[in-house]
Motif scaffolding. Structure first.
Motif, PDB file in Angstrom:
ATOM      1  N   LEU A 670       0.833  -1.206   0.000  1.00 50.41           N
ATOM      2  CA  LEU A 670       0.000   0.000   0.000  1.00 50.41           C
ATOM      3  C   LEU A 670       0.866   1.254   0.000  1.00 50.41           C
ATOM      4  O   LEU A 670       1.852   1.344   0.732  1.00 50.41           O
ATOM      5  N   ILE A 671       0.481   2.218  -0.809  1.00 46.12           N
ATOM      6  CA  ILE A 671       1.149   3.524  -0.864  1.00 46.12           C
ATOM      7  C   ILE A 671       0.104   4.578  -0.503  1.00 46.12           C
ATOM      8  O   ILE A 671      -0.959   4.644  -1.122  1.00 46.12           O
ATOM      9  N   PHE A 672       0.410   5.390   0.507  1.00 42.47           N
ATOM     10  CA  PHE A 672      -0.522   6.424   0.947  1.00 42.47           C
ATOM     11  C   PHE A 672       0.060   7.804   0.632  1.00 42.47           C
ATOM     12  O   PHE A 672       1.235   8.073   0.920  1.00 42.47           O
ATOM     13  N   ARG A 673      -0.759   8.665   0.060  1.00 40.04           N
ATOM     14  CA  ARG A 673      -0.329  10.032  -0.222  1.00 40.04           C
ATOM     15  C   ARG A 673      -1.424  11.001   0.212  1.00 40.04           C
ATOM     16  O   ARG A 673      -2.618  10.740   0.031  1.00 40.04           O
ATOM     17  N   GLY A 674      -0.987  12.141   0.739  1.00 38.16           N
ATOM     18  CA  GLY A 674      -1.907  13.174   1.179  1.00 38.16           C
ATOM     19  C   GLY A 674      -2.173  14.204   0.105  1.00 38.16           C
ATOM     20  O   GLY A 674      -1.813  14.029  -1.067  1.00 38.16           O
ATOM     21  N   PRO A 675      -2.808  15.327   0.480  1.00 37.68           N
ATOM     22  CA  PRO A 675      -3.240  16.322  -0.510  1.00 37.68           C
ATOM     23  C   PRO A 675      -2.093  17.162  -1.054  1.00 37.68           C
ATOM     24  O   PRO A 675      -1.113  17.446  -0.359  1.00 37.68           O
ATOM     25  N   VAL A 676      -2.216  17.545  -2.322  1.00 37.92           N
ATOM     26  CA  VAL A 676      -1.324  18.513  -2.971  1.00 37.92           C
ATOM     27  C   VAL A 676      -2.195  19.405  -3.844  1.00 37.92           C
ATOM     28  O   VAL A 676      -3.403  19.213  -3.937  1.00 37.92           O
ATOM     29  N   GLY A 677      -1.593  20.353  -4.503  1.00 35.92           N
ATOM     30  CA  GLY A 677      -2.339  21.213  -5.414  1.00 35.92           C
ATOM     31  C   GLY A 677      -2.901  20.420  -6.582  1.00 35.92           C
ATOM     32  O   GLY A 677      -2.431  19.320  -6.903  1.00 35.92           O
ATOM     33  N   LEU A 678      -3.918  20.982  -7.254  1.00 34.78           N
ATOM     34  CA  LEU A 678      -4.630  20.255  -8.296  1.00 34.78           C
ATOM     35  C   LEU A 678      -3.717  19.864  -9.454  1.00 34.78           C
ATOM     36  O   LEU A 678      -3.774  18.736  -9.953  1.00 34.78           O
ATOM     37  N   THR A 679      -2.854  20.755  -9.883  1.00 35.39           N
ATOM     38  CA  THR A 679      -1.966  20.438 -10.999  1.00 35.39           C
ATOM     39  C   THR A 679      -1.032  19.285 -10.639  1.00 35.39           C
ATOM     40  O   THR A 679      -0.830  18.354 -11.434  1.00 35.39           O
ATOM     41  N   ASP A 680      -0.470  19.319  -9.441  1.00 37.74           N
ATOM     42  CA  ASP A 680       0.410  18.236  -9.004  1.00 37.74           C
ATOM     43  C   ASP A 680      -0.364  16.931  -8.840  1.00 37.74           C
ATOM     44  O   ASP A 680       0.148  15.850  -9.153  1.00 37.74           O
ATOM     45  N   MET A 681      -1.602  17.034  -8.346  1.00 38.99           N
ATOM     46  CA  MET A 681      -2.413  15.829  -8.184  1.00 38.99           C
ATOM     47  C   MET A 681      -2.679  15.166  -9.536  1.00 38.99           C
ATOM     48  O   MET A 681      -2.595  13.939  -9.670  1.00 38.99           O
ATOM     49  N   MET A 682      -3.020  15.973 -10.530  1.00 45.21           N
ATOM     50  CA  MET A 682      -3.280  15.415 -11.852  1.00 45.21           C
ATOM     51  C   MET A 682      -2.043  14.706 -12.398  1.00 45.21           C
ATOM     52  O   MET A 682      -2.141  13.630 -13.015  1.00 45.21           O
ATOM     53  N   ALA A 683      -0.870  15.263 -12.161  1.00 49.82           N
ATOM     54  CA  ALA A 683       0.367  14.643 -12.643  1.00 49.82           C
ATOM     55  C   ALA A 683       0.619  13.301 -11.973  1.00 49.82           C
ATOM     56  O   ALA A 683       1.235  12.403 -12.573  1.00 49.82           O
ATOM     57  N   GLU A 684       0.127  13.126 -10.739  1.00 49.95           N
ATOM     58  CA  GLU A 684       0.357  11.884 -10.017  1.00 49.95           C
ATOM     59  C   GLU A 684      -0.381  10.690 -10.620  1.00 49.95           C
ATOM     60  O   GLU A 684      -0.063   9.542 -10.316  1.00 49.95           O
ATOM     61  N   TYR A 685      -1.370  10.943 -11.490  1.00 50.44           N
ATOM     62  CA  TYR A 685      -2.055   9.822 -12.130  1.00 50.44           C
ATOM     63  C   TYR A 685      -1.102   9.012 -13.012  1.00 50.44           C
ATOM     64  O   TYR A 685      -1.383   7.857 -13.333  1.00 50.44           O
ATOM     65  N   ALA A 686       0.017   9.610 -13.407  1.00 48.24           N
ATOM     66  CA  ALA A 686       1.000   8.872 -14.201  1.00 48.24           C
ATOM     67  C   ALA A 686       1.570   7.691 -13.428  1.00 48.24           C
ATOM     68  O   ALA A 686       2.120   6.750 -14.032  1.00 48.24           O
ATOM     69  N   ASP A 687       1.450   7.710 -12.103  1.00 49.48           N
ATOM     70  CA  ASP A 687       1.959   6.614 -11.272  1.00 49.48           C
ATOM     71  C   ASP A 687       0.963   5.468 -11.154  1.00 49.48           C
ATOM     72  O   ASP A 687       1.252   4.455 -10.510  1.00 49.48           O
ATOM     73  N   VAL A 688      -0.223   5.627 -11.731  1.00 48.87           N
ATOM     74  CA  VAL A 688      -1.288   4.628 -11.610  1.00 48.87           C
ATOM     75  C   VAL A 688      -1.504   3.953 -12.966  1.00 48.87           C
ATOM     76  O   VAL A 688      -1.608   4.629 -13.993  1.00 48.87           O
ATOM     77  N   ASP A 689      -1.603   2.640 -12.957  1.00 48.30           N
ATOM     78  CA  ASP A 689      -1.886   1.905 -14.192  1.00 48.30           C
ATOM     79  C   ASP A 689      -3.384   1.704 -14.395  1.00 48.30           C
ATOM     80  O   ASP A 689      -3.909   1.925 -15.486  1.00 48.30           O
ATOM     81  N   ILE A 690      -4.076   1.279 -13.339  1.00 51.70           N
ATOM     82  CA  ILE A 690      -5.517   1.052 -13.387  1.00 51.70           C
ATOM     83  C   ILE A 690      -6.123   1.639 -12.120  1.00 51.70           C
ATOM     84  O   ILE A 690      -5.647   1.360 -11.017  1.00 51.70           O
ATOM     85  N   ALA A 691      -7.172   2.443 -12.280  1.00 50.89           N
ATOM     86  CA  ALA A 691      -7.876   2.954 -11.107  1.00 50.89           C
ATOM     87  C   ALA A 691      -9.001   1.998 -10.743  1.00 50.89           C
ATOM     88  O   ALA A 691      -9.630   1.383 -11.626  1.00 50.89           O
ATOM     89  N   LEU A 692      -9.245   1.847  -9.446  1.00 52.78           N
ATOM     90  CA  LEU A 692     -10.329   1.022  -8.935  1.00 52.78           C
ATOM     91  C   LEU A 692     -11.365   1.945  -8.295  1.00 52.78           C
ATOM     92  O   LEU A 692     -11.039   2.708  -7.386  1.00 52.78           O
ATOM     93  N   ASP A 693     -12.591   1.847  -8.785  1.00 53.18           N
ATOM     94  CA  ASP A 693     -13.645   2.719  -8.280  1.00 53.18           C
ATOM     95  C   ASP A 693     -14.147   2.222  -6.927  1.00 53.18           C
ATOM     96  O   ASP A 693     -13.957   1.051  -6.550  1.00 53.18           O
ATOM     97  N   THR A 694     -14.787   3.128  -6.197  1.00 54.58           N
ATOM     98  CA  THR A 694     -15.340   2.817  -4.875  1.00 54.58           C
ATOM     99  C   THR A 694     -16.812   2.431  -5.001  1.00 54.58           C
ATOM    100  O   THR A 694     -17.499   2.827  -5.947  1.00 54.58           O
ATOM    101  N   VAL A 695     -17.287   1.641  -4.033  1.00 56.37           N
ATOM    102  CA  VAL A 695     -18.699   1.246  -3.975  1.00 56.37           C
ATOM    103  C   VAL A 695     -19.182   1.385  -2.529  1.00 56.37           C
ATOM    104  O   VAL A 695     -18.410   1.163  -1.607  1.00 56.37           O
TER     105      VAL A 695
END
Length: 802
Positions: A670-695
């Motif tokens: 597990l990797i946990f990350r806290g809040p950052v600015g919106l532009t930086d947050m969007m860039a962090e999606y490059a670290d994700v291969d597949i997103a898993l939605d919540t239910v």
């Protein structure tokens, strides 16, 4: 600030015919002494004993009500003052207190009635005329307001309070000449005669307790800021600070003035000047001033500064339960749950905290314990009644719950909010021109045009494309956060009405005066909402959209905008509103900011596969954790990136590590990350291969952001709007094979997509191009459909009502 009634009945007024004169007299005398010493709780107990004596006169019940009012217990004060009036209907001061209680409780019509009773008994009661004028303004009764202010001015010529109120009234009406004259008269009243305030406030008076010219300028500045006139507010604030310097006003008062100066600068887009004003204000030592600076700083995204100021307030006032309460609340807002709970407990050790249950509910939600949050909010909602804000908190919490079915969620919403519609206006009580094809007047009610808020993200592109030759658009802004996005939205509409401080009655009167045809709610049950306004009907046609992912359950909201996936045919029974289905998807994501697309290379196909979720922790229910752990177990060597504001807090991280470990997933995955600015947050999606939605509460903005950055999302189609948003987005993107019908299906899809890394890489490389080729990502098409929906619901009204 709590203030005492200006007239307090003394023990000597106890009537000689009382059953036990000596007992009542001694109890009242003792209570008055205790109150003077600041021991309000014991004083109230003494008054209650006196009022319980058989034959206790009206004055005793009034004194009890007066003390309860000072405590802030408006309902109990109202009950006691009604007992006083039952014994002596001609006790003018009791009518005055009753009016003030009703005003605090939001019962403005009742307050007006009691103010009328006061002036009938005492025609020269300045306070009653002034406060009746203020209530009339809140009710939107302009003529009565001016009449009352005029009578107050006639009773006490030159009193600054009514003159400043008249300045506000004339400026709101655009009568600048009259406003300037009265402004001068108000200054003359305090400069020449130095009249005392009717209810002195140490934050706004000089050391001698007398109102200064600085006070008048400051009040005018605040009134101007309330209506959104920042340039004129700046003029008045500069005059206030100049006068304060000349009159050697107290440091804490000057600090409070700088808070307002900072707010003015923020409205004008002068961020550096605002920060300097807040720094100047931070020199204050007064607890109320520091509390206000903390709230203002936090609201303007200065979280760290707010925390430092609140901590300083506790250092200066370590035994103040209020200072500790404020710090606990701020810790909770900053996702520091351990500190929040510990500080709340310190406050409770000093004095009972009536809001402790709601704070614990909020913290439980932020920590991901949705069921505890729902239980706490429901208990408070049922205790406080349908107008309680806890009802909306309970409704929102229900959307996250694994325990409730879609039908149970819908039923709960109806149960909580149906009473709000009692006594509402009917459709046919409005006299708008019912021509179908004319230019219609549309109003949006929202608090959320500011950076990073989903309403702002989705609505700004729509605003820029609406055909304002076909609709006349007014935004009724009820918010407290302002930035460049707020000003951008303001520039894109014909009318922008600042109404944050307005009552529902005042806003309702303005909406009717503007002859709005279609009124749209953009908040639902989120913060700063106006659900009571909509429940009582403020326009012929009312619509809810975007701010809340599902039916509001609020009476007299006629329509909800949805699509054919989030609200499929046959699901209408889950909505208290009629469903209008947009043609492609309910939300169109077309960000105006540039977010560079990640360069996905072969290296991405060879790295350890990373699943991810950027949703807030309240959505990560036990059901969600169970499903995700099954995915992780089925994909060896994979890991999960969890990013949320809560994961700034070590306690939240520890809780979720334990939840995953209980399901057999070690924290090393597990990797946990806290809040950052919106532009930086969007860039962090490059670290994700597949997103898993919540239910059951799907990602909304986060899912669309992931897709925009090239991250496909495994979603599950649930039973209602909130649990079908992911399915809507993925189907609209031409990716129906990413939509699961069950938990088992969800896991199969996640495993299959994770195993074919080359296909996944090709999808990621071309995802934004694929989205932009889809009708659901065509903002021109979407804006036309949105505007068409507004015209359609108006046409439907005209056909039905003709």
């Amino acid at each position: 600030m709590k203030t005492r009634q200006s007239e307090v009945v003394t023990a000597s007024t106890v009537h000689p015919e009382m059953h036990d004169l000596s007992l009542v007299s001694s109890l009242v005398e003792r209570a008055m002494q205790l109150r003077k010493k600041g021991d309000l709780a014991t004083a109230i107990a003494q008054y209650q004993r006196a009022a319980a004596v058989q034959g206790a006169p009206a004055e005793v019940h009034f004194n009890l009500a007066n003390a309860l009012f000072e405590k802030g217990d408006w309902s109990a004060a109202q009950e006691s003052v009604e007992q006083a009036l039952g014994l002596d209907p001609k006790l003018a001061i009791a009518h005055l207190l009753s009016a003030r209680c009703a005003q605090r409780l939001g019962e403005l019509e009742l307050a007006a009635k009691h103010y009328a009773d006061v002036v009938q008994l005492d025609p020269k009661n300045f306070s009653a005329w002034l406060e009746w004028g203020n209530v009339s303004r809140s009710l939107g009764h302009s003529q009565k307001m001016l009449e009352c202010y005029g009578r107050a001015a006639a009773v006490a010529p030159g009193r600054w309070e009514v003159l400043v109120s008249l300045v506000r009234a004339f400026e709101e009406a655009g009568q600048w000449h009259e406003a300037a004259i009265v402004y001068h008269q108000a200054l003359d009243a305090v400069v020449s005669r130095q009249l005392p305030s009717v209810t002195p406030d140490s934050a706004e008076t000089s050391q001698e307790g007398r109102v200064t010219a600085a006070t008048v300028h400051w009040k005018v500045a605040r009134f101007r800021l309330d209506r959104g006139d920042a340039p004129r507010a700046l003029e008045a604030m500069r005059q206030a600070l100049l006068a304060a310097g000349q009159q050697a006003v107290q440091e804490d008062t000057v600090a409070s003035m700088h808070i307002d100066l900072g707010e003015v600068f923020i409205r004008m887009g002068l961020q550096n000047e605002a920060h300097r004003a807040f720094e100047r204000a931070s020199l204050a030592k007064s607890e109320p001033v520091l509390a206000r600076l903390t709230e203002t700083s936090f609201r303007n995204n200065l979280w760290q500064e707010a925390l430092v100021i609140s901590q300083r307030a506790v250092e200066l006032h370590p035994e103040s339960p209020t200072a500790l309460w404020n710090l606990a609340h701020l810790y909770g807002e900053c996702w520091q749950m351990d500190n929040a709970l510990a500080t709340l407990e310190r406050a409770e050790q000093i004095a009972p905290q009536p809001g402790a249950a709601s704070m614990r509910a909020a913290m439980a939600g932020r920590a991901g314990d949705v069921d505890q949050a729902l239980d706490l909010y429901l208990a408070l909602a049922r205790k406080e009644g349908p107008r309680s804000r806890m009802c909306s908190s309970a409704a929102m919490s229900a959307l996250y719950s694994d325990k409730l079915s879609a039908s149970e969620v819908a039923d709960l919403h109806r149960e909580l909010f149906e009473p709000l519609g009692q006594g509402a206006r009917s459709h046919d009580s409005f006299h708008n021109d019912r021509t179908v094809d004319r230019k219609i007047k549309v109003g949006f009610v929202t608090a959320d045009f500011h950076h990073q808020h989903p309403v702002n993200i989705f609505m700004q592109p729509v605003l820029s494309r609406l055909n304002l030759e076909q609709i006349d658009l007014t935004i009724y802004f009820t918010g407290v956060s302002y930035d460049d996005q707020t000003r951008l939205a303001q520039s894109r509409v014909q009318q922008w009405v600042e109404c944050t401080t307005w009552s529902d009655s005042q806003l309702k009167a303005r909406i009717e005066a503007d002859r709005i045809d279609v009124l749209m709610d953009l908040a639902g049950h989120t913060s700063m909402h106006r659900m009571t306004l909509f429940a009582q009907r403020a326009a012929p046609v009312q619509v809810t959209f975007l701010g809340y992912p599902g039916s509001t359950g609020v009476p007299n909201i006629d329509w909800i905008l949805a699509d054919h996936v989030v609200a499929p045919q046959g699901s209408d029974h889950l909505f208290s509103e009629r469903v209008y289905r947009l043609p492609d998807t309910v939300f169109c994501f077309s960000p105006e900011a540039e977010y560079p697309y990640p360069q996905y290379t072969e290296a991405h196909a060879k790295r350890p596969l990373t699943f991810g979720s950027f949703n807030n922790v309240a959505k990560i229910t036990p059901h969600t954790v169970a499903v995700w752990t099954r995915v992780l177990k089925a994909v060896p060597n994979s890991q999960m990136l969890l990013k949320a504001p809560s994961f700034k807090d070590p306690m939240a991280i520890s809780q979720f590590q334990k939840r995953f470990l209980a399901e057999g997933i070690d924290s090393s995955r597990l990797i946990f990350r806290g809040p950052v600015g919106l532009t930086d947050m969007m860039a962090e999606y490059a670290d994700v291969d597949i997103a898993l939605d919540t239910v059951p509460y799907n990602g909304g903005t986060t899912t669309l952001q992931a897709m925009w950055m090239g991250v496909p999302v495994v979603v599950k189609a649930g039973e209602n709007f909130v649990s079908r948003m992911g399915a809507s987005f993925m189907q609209a993107a031409g990716l129906p094979d990413w939509v699961a019908a069950s938990d088992d299906d969800y896991i199969k899809i996640a495993v299959a997509k994770a195993q074919d890394r080359e296909a996944l890489l090709r999808l990621k490389q071309g995802m934004r191009k694929q989205l932009l080729s889809s009708p659901a990502w065509d903002m021109e098409r979407y804006a036309n459909a949105f505007q068409g929906a507004l015209k359609d619901v108006w046409s439907d009204f005209c056909r039905v009502q003709s």
